[in-house]
Design an enzyme around this catalytic site. Structure first.
Site, PDB file in Angstrom:
ATOM      1  N   HIS A 117       7.375   1.505  -4.256  1.00  0.00           N
ATOM      2  CA  HIS A 117       6.445   0.647  -3.516  1.00  0.00           C
ATOM      3  C   HIS A 117       7.108  -0.697  -3.219  1.00  0.00           C
ATOM      4  CE1 HIS A 117       2.405  -1.335  -2.842  1.00  0.00           C
ATOM      5  NE2 HIS A 117       3.168  -2.382  -3.122  1.00  0.00           N
ATOM      6  N   GLU A 118       7.654  -1.316  -4.260  1.00  0.00           N
ATOM      7  CA  GLU A 118       8.317  -2.611  -4.075  1.00  0.00           C
ATOM      8  C   GLU A 118       9.588  -2.469  -3.249  1.00  0.00           C
ATOM      9  OE1 GLU A 118       6.892  -5.346  -4.803  1.00  0.00           O
ATOM     10  OE2 GLU A 118       5.219  -4.401  -5.849  1.00  0.00           O
ATOM     11  N   ASP A 128       4.453  36.565   4.196  1.00  0.00           N
ATOM     12  CA  ASP A 128       5.643  35.810   4.640  1.00  0.00           C
ATOM     13  C   ASP A 128       5.604  35.546   6.136  1.00  0.00           C
ATOM     14  OD1 ASP A 128       6.631  35.825   2.025  1.00  0.00           O
ATOM     15  OD2 ASP A 128       7.658  37.743   2.345  1.00  0.00           O
ATOM     16  N   HIS A 153       8.772  -2.777   0.410  1.00  0.00           N
ATOM     17  CA  HIS A 153       8.710  -4.164   0.856  1.00  0.00           C
ATOM     18  C   HIS A 153      10.122  -4.726   1.062  1.00  0.00           C
ATOM     19  CE1 HIS A 153       4.446  -4.350   0.349  1.00  0.00           C
ATOM     20  NE2 HIS A 153       4.461  -4.317  -0.976  1.00  0.00           N
TER      21      HIS A 153
END
Length: 401
Positions: free
Chosen positions: A22-23, A206, A26
Site C-alpha cells: 500500500h505504502e 476444460d 504511494h
C-alpha cells in the site's frame, strides 16, 4: 496447534505485505511524477535497520502493523526545505496528487484480484451462483427410506453407479440433461429426479462440451410428506468452488471481484449498526458471524482455516480484507487518504468557481481548522478497533468444523 499458529502467522504476514505494498503504491507513483519521497518504512516504533538509496531512506521498524511513506509537502502546511519546495506534493496538478493518494487503495484492489486469480486457477472460486458443478462422484446410489440411509456412504453388491459408469468427473459442469438446459444445481436435481433410463447429458469439461449418456435409475427416497417416493438419482454432489482455466480465470476473477467489492461496500454501510452486537458479544452474548472483526480476529480465522485444510477460506478472507481496506481508505474522512483526496478536489472546485467570478485562487485549505473533526474520527476509530479486538479475544468468530 502448530499448524494453527502457522496459519495465524501466515495471515498476519499477508496483512503486513499488503500494508507494505500500500505504502509502496504511494511511493512509486510519487516518484514517477517527480515528487520527493523522503522516507519509506514498513512498521512503526524503533527502527530495526534503514539504508539510503538516492534521496530516499528505506527501513524496517519493530512493530509490523503498518508503515508510512513520507512525501515532501503532502499539504501546503507541511514544512519543506528550500531544495524540496519545487518538488513538494502540493505544487503538483490535482489529478497527479489524486493518483498518488489513491495508489494505496488501488494496490489493495490489485492484490485482492491476484489472490482471487490464484485461487481460481488452483482450487476454484466460490460457487455463488449455484452452478451445477460436480465436486464428487459417488460409487453408487441406493434405495433409502430415511435421511440417515441417504447419507450412508456404504455400497452393496449390485448397487448402480450411473454417474461414475457414464464417465462424469469431479469438476464437470452439467449444462444440459436431454434437451433441457441446466443453469443451477436445483435445475439438475429437478430434471434428474424426473428422468429414468439412458439419458443424454452434456457436461462442460476444460472449456469443451462433452456428450455422455447416463443410465438413470429410479430409487426410493424420503418424501417431504413423511413417506417415500421414487426419484431418479445419478450419484453426484455439488461443488462449493468453480474451477477455472488460466484464461477463463481472468474474466471469472474480474466478475467475482466486482461482486465482492459490491458486497464489501454493503457491509461497510452496515458497519455502524453491527457495533452493538460486538459489545453484546464481549459481555457473553452469542457472537454473530456477520459482526465486524479486527486483524486479530481475521488472523485467528486464517489460522483455523489452515488447521482444517481450508485454504480457499484463507485466500478468500485475505482477498476480502484487501478489498475492505481499499474501500475504507477511500472514504472522504481525514486522516484517511480519501479525506486528503476530498480536500484536494475541494480546493480545485473552489478555485474554479472563484475564477468564474473573476477572483484569484483562495490558496490551500488550512488543515488546522479540521483538527477537531480529525481527532473525533481518530477517537471513534480507535474505540471501534478496541471493541473488535476485545471481542475477537474473548468471544471470537470460529469456523464451523
Amino acid at each position: 496447534m502448530l499448524v494453527y499458529l502457522l496459519g495465524v502467522v501466515l495471515f498476519a504476514l499477508g496483512i503486513c505485505v499488503s500494508v507494505a505494498l500500500h505504502e509502496a503504491g504511494h511511493m512509486l507513483t510519487a516518484k514517477a511524477f517527480g515528487m520527493k519521497v523522503r522516507r519509506y518504512f514498513v512498521g512503526f516504533g524503533p527502527t530495526v535497520f534503514s539504508f539510503r538509496r538516492g534521496e530516499t531512506e528505506y527501513g524496517l521498524k519493530w512493530i509490523p502493523l503498518g508503515g508510512f511513506c513520507d512525501i515532501a509537502g503532502m499539504t501546503a502546511l507541511d514544512e519543506v526545505t528550500p531544495d524540496e519546495a519545487p518538488r513538494a506534493m502540493y505544487r503538483f496538478k490535482t489529478w497527479k496528487r489524486t493518483v498518488v493518494l489513491s495508489a494505496g487503495s488501488f494496490t489493495h484492489f490489485v492484490l485482492g484480484f491476484i489472490v482471487l486469480y490464484l485461487m481460481a486457477i488452483t482450487m476454484g472460486l466460490p460457487n455463488l451462483d449455484n452452478r451445477p458443478v460436480v465436486s464428487e462422484v459417488s460409487d453408487c446410489v441406493t434405495n433409502a427410506t430415511t435421511v440417515q440411509q441417504v447419507n450412508d456412504p456404504r455400497c452393496r453388491p449390485g448397487d448402480p453407479a450411473p454417474a461414475k459408469a457414464a464417465g462424469i468427473q469431479p469438476g464437470d459442469e452439467i449444462v444440459a440433461v436431454g434437451s433441457t438446459p441446466i443453469r443451477e444445481w436445483s435445475d439438475l436435481l429437478r430434471t434428474v429426479q424426473g428422468a429414468e433410463g439412458p439419458t443424454p447429458m452434456t457436461v462442460l469439461r476444460d472449456g469443451e462440451r462433452v456428450q455422455l449418456t447416463v443410465d438413470v435409475p429410479q430409487v426410493t427416497r424420503p418424501a417431504e410428506n413423511g413417506g417415500t417416493e421414487q426419484a431418479g438419482a445419478i450419484g453426484v454432489a455439488p461443488s462449493s468452488l468453480v474451477p477455472h482455466g488460466p484464461v477463463a480465470a481472468l474474466g471469472g476473477t474480474a466478475a467475482f471481484t466486482g461482486e465482492l467489492v459490491a458486497e464489501t461496500w454493503q457491509r461497510l454501510l452496515e458497519f455502524p449498526e453491527r457495533i452493538p452486537a460486538v459489545v453484546e458479544a464481549i459481555f457473553g452474548g452469542e457472537r454473530d458471524p456477520n459482526t465486524p472483526i479486527s486483524v486479530v480476529g481475521a488472523s485467528r480465522i486464517g489460522g483455523e482455516a489452515v488447521e482444517q485444510g481450508l485454504w480457499e477460506v484463507f485466500l478468500f478472507l485475505l482477498a476480502s480484507l484487501n478489498f475492505f481496506v481499499g474501500i475504507f481508505n477511500l472514504l472522504p474522512l481525514l486522516p484517511l487518504d480519501g479525506g486528503h483526496i476530498a480536500v484536494t478536489w475541494y480546493e480545485r472546485v473552489r478555485d474554479w468557481l472563484r475564477k468564474l467570478r473573476g477572483k484569484v485562487p483562495a490558496g490551500p485549505v488550512d488543515y488546522t481548522r479540521l483538527n477537531a473533526v480529525t481527532m473525533v474520527l481518530v477517537v471513534i476509530g480507535g474505540a471501534v478497533v478496541l471493541l473488535t479486538v476485545t471481542a475477537d479475544i474473548v468471544n471470537p468468530i470460529r469456523l464451523m468444523r
